[in-house]
Motif scaffolding. Structure first.
Motif, mmCIF file in Angstrom:
data_model
loop_
_atom_site.group_PDB
_atom_site.id
_atom_site.type_symbol
_atom_site.label_atom_id
_atom_site.label_comp_id
_atom_site.label_asym_id
_atom_site.label_seq_id
_atom_site.Cartn_x
_atom_site.Cartn_y
_atom_site.Cartn_z
ATOM 1 N N GLU A 150 0.833 -1.203 0.000
ATOM 2 C CA GLU A 150 0.000 0.000 0.000
ATOM 3 C C GLU A 150 0.868 1.253 0.000
ATOM 4 O O GLU A 150 0.570 2.233 -0.694
ATOM 5 C CB GLU A 150 -0.915 -0.024 1.221
ATOM 6 C CG GLU A 150 -1.958 -1.125 1.184
ATOM 7 C CD GLU A 150 -2.655 -1.344 2.516
ATOM 8 O OE1 GLU A 150 -3.664 -2.075 2.533
ATOM 9 O OE2 GLU A 150 -2.187 -0.794 3.545
ATOM 10 N N THR A 151 1.963 1.202 0.767
ATOM 11 C CA THR A 151 2.888 2.331 0.810
ATOM 12 C C THR A 151 3.571 2.538 -0.536
ATOM 13 O O THR A 151 3.728 3.663 -1.012
ATOM 14 C CB THR A 151 3.952 2.106 1.900
ATOM 15 O OG1 THR A 151 3.301 1.965 3.170
ATOM 16 C CG2 THR A 151 4.931 3.268 1.966
ATOM 17 N N ALA A 153 2.426 1.744 -3.533
ATOM 18 C CA ALA A 153 1.461 2.320 -4.479
ATOM 19 C C ALA A 153 1.256 3.807 -4.192
ATOM 20 O O ALA A 153 1.189 4.626 -5.119
ATOM 21 C CB ALA A 153 0.137 1.568 -4.384
ATOM 22 N N ALA A 154 1.181 4.164 -2.908
ATOM 23 C CA ALA A 154 0.979 5.569 -2.533
ATOM 24 C C ALA A 154 2.166 6.427 -2.964
ATOM 25 O O ALA A 154 1.992 7.550 -3.457
ATOM 26 C CB ALA A 154 0.766 5.675 -1.023
ATOM 27 N N GLU A 155 3.382 5.899 -2.790
ATOM 28 C CA GLU A 155 4.567 6.666 -3.181
ATOM 29 C C GLU A 155 4.657 6.842 -4.701
ATOM 30 O O GLU A 155 5.209 7.836 -5.182
ATOM 31 C CB GLU A 155 5.828 5.997 -2.643
ATOM 32 C CG GLU A 155 5.948 6.082 -1.131
ATOM 33 C CD GLU A 155 7.341 5.766 -0.632
ATOM 34 O OE1 GLU A 155 8.277 5.644 -1.461
ATOM 35 O OE2 GLU A 155 7.502 5.647 0.596
ATOM 36 N N GLY A 157 1.930 7.070 -6.493
ATOM 37 C CA GLY A 157 0.727 7.783 -6.887
ATOM 38 C C GLY A 157 -0.171 6.974 -7.797
ATOM 39 O O GLY A 157 -0.856 7.523 -8.662
ATOM 40 N N ASP A 159 -3.138 3.774 -8.039
ATOM 41 C CA ASP A 159 -4.116 2.944 -7.335
ATOM 42 C C ASP A 159 -3.604 1.514 -7.275
ATOM 43 O O ASP A 159 -3.131 0.978 -8.291
ATOM 44 C CB ASP A 159 -5.449 2.987 -8.094
ATOM 45 C CG ASP A 159 -6.592 2.346 -7.317
ATOM 46 O OD1 ASP A 159 -6.452 1.178 -6.900
ATOM 47 O OD2 ASP A 159 -7.632 3.012 -7.143
#
Length: 221
Positions: A150-151, A153-155, A157, A159
């Motif tokens: 999840e981290t 994917a967030a880094e 940007g 989904d």
């Protein structure tokens, strides 16, 4: 698919065979006795979480302290990554193919950041990655928890539903699946009996892995 997230040990580099050798011959026999713990139980875990796992599941047999167990890994890491391991065959060519498709790349590993840095710098592949995530640095929760993915994917940007994760362990596949990603299991000589039934796709060997990653990214699988 907009991103491919790579496990390091056993995927980007063939370090898993060396870690398994260390665990089978020294770490696990010393910690709980020979033949008590199966390799796949701890493969993909942050090495600092292995003690917690052994304490929770084999506490009555555990006969070393945390510092002793962790020292085995720390003492071996620099030589292993700096001298012994080899890079995934064809990785650079695959990374360039993905770049042409505007697909972002990340390393998502349970290993400490300094171990990852050794690999990226030794093989000169840092330029290919848009993010590097170490499970060792995330709140003590590594694979099979989904937080590392999840981290990642967030880094990037991106989904998680638009991400592909390449893994070589049951714990890694579970983490990617729980994060909502498409999971590719990489089968090698070191994990022939690993249960990859939870993976979306299984690829055997570097050539098939390359073809599979591109096919999944292109929506052909």
């Amino acid at each position: 698919m907009q991103a491919v997230l790579w496990d390091m040990d056993g995927v980007l580099v063939d370090s898993e065979e060396y870690w398994v050798e260390l665990e089978e011959e020294r770490v696990l026999p010393e910690a709980v006795g020979e033949g008590v713990v199966a390799d796949e139980e701890i493969t993909g875990m942050n090495y600092r979480e292995i003690y917690d796992y052994l304490e929770a599941h084999y506490g009555d047999q555990l006969r070393v302290d945390r510092e002793t167990l962790e020292a085995h890994y720390e003492d071996a890491a620099e030589e292993l990554y700096g001298e012994r391991v080899d890079l995934l065959e064809g990785f650079e060519g695959l990374a360039e193919e993905l770049d042409k498709r505007d697909v972002a790349l990340a390393v998502v590993s349970s290993s400490p950041h300094d171990w990852i840095d050794i690999v990226l710098d030794r093989f000169g592949i840092r330029e290919y990655f848009d993010a590097v995530v170490s499970g060792n640095a995330i709140d003590g929760r590594s694979k099979p928890e989904p937080l590392v993915y999840e981290t990642g994917a967030a880094e990037l940007g991106v989904d998680p539903a638009d991400c592909v994760a390449v893994e070589d362990s049951e714990n890694g596949i579970e983490a990617a699946n729980r994060a909502g990603m498409t999971s590719i299991a990489y089968r090698t000589e070191i994990n022939p009996g690993m249960d990859f039934s939870g993976a979306d796709v299984v690829a055997e060997g570097p050539d098939e892995l390359r073809e599979t990653v591109l096919a999944v990214v292109d929506g052909e699988r």
